[in-house]
Design a protein around this motif. Structure first.
Motif, PDB file in Angstrom:
ATOM      1  N   GLU A  10       0.850  -1.189   0.000  1.00  0.00           N
ATOM      2  CA  GLU A  10       0.000   0.000   0.000  1.00  0.00           C
ATOM      3  C   GLU A  10       0.894   1.251   0.000  1.00  0.00           C
ATOM      4  N   ARG A  11       2.004   1.135   0.732  1.00  0.00           N
ATOM      5  CA  ARG A  11       2.909   2.288   0.875  1.00  0.00           C
ATOM      6  C   ARG A  11       3.901   2.323  -0.290  1.00  0.00           C
ATOM      7  N   ASN A  12       4.650   3.406  -0.388  1.00  0.00           N
ATOM      8  CA  ASN A  12       5.701   3.485  -1.405  1.00  0.00           C
ATOM      9  C   ASN A  12       6.827   2.518  -1.043  1.00  0.00           C
ATOM     10  N   ILE A  13       7.350   1.851  -2.055  1.00  0.00           N
ATOM     11  CA  ILE A  13       8.259   0.747  -1.716  1.00  0.00           C
ATOM     12  C   ILE A  13       9.725   0.993  -2.130  1.00  0.00           C
ATOM     13  N   ALA A  14      10.035   2.120  -2.750  1.00  0.00           N
ATOM     14  CA  ALA A  14      11.413   2.323  -3.242  1.00  0.00           C
ATOM     15  C   ALA A  14      12.441   2.182  -2.120  1.00  0.00           C
ATOM     16  N   ALA A  53      25.317   4.201  -4.856  1.00  0.00           N
ATOM     17  CA  ALA A  53      25.267   4.992  -6.100  1.00  0.00           C
ATOM     18  C   ALA A  53      23.843   4.964  -6.661  1.00  0.00           C
ATOM     19  N   LEU A  54      23.189   3.812  -6.550  1.00  0.00           N
ATOM     20  CA  LEU A  54      21.796   3.705  -6.993  1.00  0.00           C
ATOM     21  C   LEU A  54      20.898   4.572  -6.101  1.00  0.00           C
ATOM     22  N   ALA A  55      21.130   4.471  -4.783  1.00  0.00           N
ATOM     23  CA  ALA A  55      20.312   5.256  -3.835  1.00  0.00           C
ATOM     24  C   ALA A  55      20.487   6.751  -4.118  1.00  0.00           C
ATOM     25  N   ASP A  56      21.716   7.159  -4.415  1.00  0.00           N
ATOM     26  CA  ASP A  56      21.977   8.585  -4.706  1.00  0.00           C
ATOM     27  C   ASP A  56      21.236   9.014  -5.972  1.00  0.00           C
ATOM     28  N   ALA A  57      21.256   8.135  -6.980  1.00  0.00           N
ATOM     29  CA  ALA A  57      20.583   8.474  -8.240  1.00  0.00           C
ATOM     30  C   ALA A  57      19.070   8.579  -8.029  1.00  0.00           C
ATOM     31  N   VAL A  58      18.528   7.687  -7.202  1.00  0.00           N
ATOM     32  CA  VAL A  58      17.090   7.730  -6.913  1.00  0.00           C
ATOM     33  C   VAL A  58      16.756   9.005  -6.125  1.00  0.00           C
ATOM     34  N   ALA A  59      17.679   9.391  -5.239  1.00  0.00           N
ATOM     35  CA  ALA A  59      17.428  10.554  -4.363  1.00  0.00           C
ATOM     36  C   ALA A  59      17.368  11.876  -5.142  1.00  0.00           C
ATOM     37  N   VAL A  60      17.876  11.873  -6.364  1.00  0.00           N
ATOM     38  CA  VAL A  60      17.844  13.106  -7.165  1.00  0.00           C
ATOM     39  C   VAL A  60      16.393  13.510  -7.449  1.00  0.00           C
ATOM     40  N   ASN A  61      15.543  12.506  -7.671  1.00  0.00           N
ATOM     41  CA  ASN A  61      14.135  12.812  -7.936  1.00  0.00           C
ATOM     42  C   ASN A  61      13.271  11.718  -7.316  1.00  0.00           C
ATOM     43  N   PRO A  62      13.191  11.720  -5.970  1.00  0.00           N
ATOM     44  CA  PRO A  62      12.597  10.560  -5.294  1.00  0.00           C
ATOM     45  C   PRO A  62      11.134  10.313  -5.672  1.00  0.00           C
ATOM     46  N   THR A  63      10.361  11.368  -5.914  1.00  0.00           N
ATOM     47  CA  THR A  63       8.940  11.125  -6.197  1.00  0.00           C
ATOM     48  C   THR A  63       8.746  10.358  -7.505  1.00  0.00           C
ATOM     49  N   PHE A  64       9.736  10.442  -8.384  1.00  0.00           N
ATOM     50  CA  PHE A  64       9.699   9.698  -9.635  1.00  0.00           C
ATOM     51  C   PHE A  64       9.611   8.187  -9.361  1.00  0.00           C
ATOM     52  N   PHE A  65      10.125   7.794  -8.178  1.00  0.00           N
ATOM     53  CA  PHE A  65      10.147   6.362  -7.841  1.00  0.00           C
ATOM     54  C   PHE A  65       9.092   5.993  -6.794  1.00  0.00           C
ATOM     55  N   ASP A  66       8.156   6.910  -6.540  1.00  0.00           N
ATOM     56  CA  ASP A  66       7.047   6.555  -5.656  1.00  0.00           C
ATOM     57  C   ASP A  66       6.199   5.519  -6.377  1.00  0.00           C
ATOM     58  N   GLY A  67       6.018   4.382  -5.766  1.00  0.00           N
ATOM     59  CA  GLY A  67       5.220   3.346  -6.420  1.00  0.00           C
ATOM     60  C   GLY A  67       4.874   2.282  -5.397  1.00  0.00           C
ATOM     61  N   HIS A  68       3.878   1.462  -5.723  1.00  0.00           N
ATOM     62  CA  HIS A  68       3.414   0.454  -4.758  1.00  0.00           C
ATOM     63  C   HIS A  68       3.858  -0.947  -5.141  1.00  0.00           C
TER      64      HIS A  68
END
Ligand code: GLU
Length: 465
Positions: A10-14, A53-68
């Protein structure tokens, strides 16, 4: 040994995926990636190097990876160099796939898919899986069905995590020769190569059997074996026993070196009477006395460090009990059509109990069905495939070993192997009372001696400066 993590919730899982990958880092890898479904699109990020490095790349635009729903992967390249384009997840149309292991016949499948017009963007064997599912799904728009259709086409040993934009509530997973566990949550479910990855989100696990295909939604888990819906038990584990914290130590390996006296002590206590000087515990492998009484030959099969423990035990078996003992690396054994003589005890040694070559060698021997075959798993993980598929389980009580270079797993393997040699020596009356009591006495001193050597650490440091 790379890693898979997946989640449907139900929550965001990234962040759950990223934390899971970090907890799998001990397995070694060269690149990492994740994909989530968001607004009917696959959002993917892949990086060579560390999970950070992956976490840093995701952190650049975290809402882009909001997903269930999402899948993530640490890759240990087998087909194609470590590079971003080869990192998982692999995508074909609306399908995303993460994969542990090898698809041995990928080249032929690739030819067929190329002829059908599919374009390949990586050098991996994995990409054929994504294209095959995409292809079948076009005719059968049911993800589980599509996966079930393509699995028989794949040769090799692997685990898969799969999702499709048009089935955004379903995570499909396959376990065929590589470890895969389902983490059971409340209104959310997970997959991972090792339950360690999921301990922050659940302590309830379902262990898949070889060949199982499962469909996870937020609230349901369906498992299929040979196409038939089946049940797999949920195991609740005591998360405190799986403490993977570095504590005061600089790194895991150092912590695990210091855990050796306790780990070896625990392993000895499982077999040796505390107060008696010359006796193994009556309950040590007692159920198996009859099986062990008829053993005439020992065959050790293992890989890496475990193989080295096997080489040491050969000296003990032959020197102490005079029972002939052969030791072979599992990856050689399984590919050379070996002869297994009657009344052989096959000892499979593996820290994780999931070593693919060792499991495969064991299965080959079991197919030969020699008379009087007894199989034994010497293993650190009681829930592993190796333990499930052997007659006897001899545990090492090392606790989780996170460091890649083996320390306490190796020393507890040696300890347990010595105990096994003594057990067989006693059951077959191949050693005198005096011999047994000298060896047991020496074994009992071992934890203290390990402590004493570790206590020299400060002086060794001073001398080396
Ligand atoms: N064979 C796949 C690859 O080379 C998966 C390797 C792995 O298990 O990480 O990409």
């Amino acid at each position: 040994m790379c890693g898979i993590v997946g989640a449907v919730a139900e929550r965001n899982i990234a962040n759950i995926l990223l934390e899971g990958l970090k907890r799998l880092e001990y397995r070694g890898y060269d690149s990492a990636g994740l994909t989530v479904i968001r607004n009917d699109e696959l959002h993917r990020e892949r990086q060579v190097g560390k999970v950070q490095a992956l976490a840093d790349a995701v952190a650049v635009n975290p809402t882009f990876f909001d997903g269930h729903i999402g899948i993530a992967h640490t890759r240990w390249a087998t087909h194609g160099e470590p590079a971003q384009r080869n990192a998982h997840p692999h995508v074909s149309g609306k399908v995303a796939v993460v994969h542990n292991g090898i698809v041995e016949n990928y080249a032929e499948l690739k030819e067929e898919l190329l002829a059908k017009g599919y374009e390949f963007t990586s050098q991996t064997d994995t990409e054929v899986v994504a294209h095959l599912i995409n292809d079948i799904y076009k005719q059968t728009p049911d993800l589980l069905e599509a996966v079930r259709t393509i699995i028989p086409l794949l040769h090799g040993a692997f685990a898969l995590g799969i999702m499709h934009i048009d089935s955004p509530d379903e995570l499909i997973t396959v376990r065929l020769g590589s470890p895969l566990v389902i983490g059971v949550g409340i209104g959310e479910n997970f997959i991972a190569s090792d339950q360690l990855a999921l301990l922050p989100v659940t302590n309830r696990f379902m262990y898949l059997e070889e060949g199982d295909i499962a469909k996870l939604t937020r609230n349901t888990i369906e498992v299929y074996a040979d196409g038939v819906k089946t049940q797999r038990k949920i195991h609740e584990i005591d998360a405190t026993q799986h403490n993977a914290d570095k504590g005061q130590f600089k790194h895991y390996m150092l912590k695990e070196i210091y855990e050796q006296p306790d780990a070896v002590g625990r392993t000895i206590d499982m077999a040796v009477e505390k107060n008696e000087t010359s006796k193994l515990r009556d309950d040590f492998l007692q159920r198996h006395n009859v099986l062990l009484a008829d053993i005439k030959h020992v065959q050790v099969i293992a890989c890496g460090t475990s193989y080295h423990a096997g080489m040491v035990t050969k000296y003990w078996f032959e020197g102490i009990t005079r029972i002939p003992c052969s030791v072979e690396i599992a990856s050689e054994f399984r590919y050379r059509n070996p002869v297994v003589v009657d009344n052989t005890l096959v000892i499979c040694i593996s820290q994780s109990g999931e070593t693919a070559d060792t499991l495969s060698a064991l299965r080959d021997i079991q197919k030969q069905t020699p008379t009087g075959l007894v199989s034994l798993a010497l293993c650190n993980v009681p829930t592993s495939s190796l333990v499930r598929e052997t007659d006897i389980f001899l545990p090492t009580l090392a606790g989780p070993e996170i460091g890649v270079a083996s320390t306490k797993a190796f020393t507890t393997q040696l300890t347990a192997l010595m105990l096994l040699v003594l057990k067989i020596g006693v059951v077959q009356q191949r050693m005198t009372h005096d011999q047994l009591s000298v060896l047991l006495d020496d074994l009992r001193k071992l934890p203290g001696q390990l402590h004493a050597s570790l206590n020299l650490d400060a002086s060794i440091n001073t001398m080396s400066e």
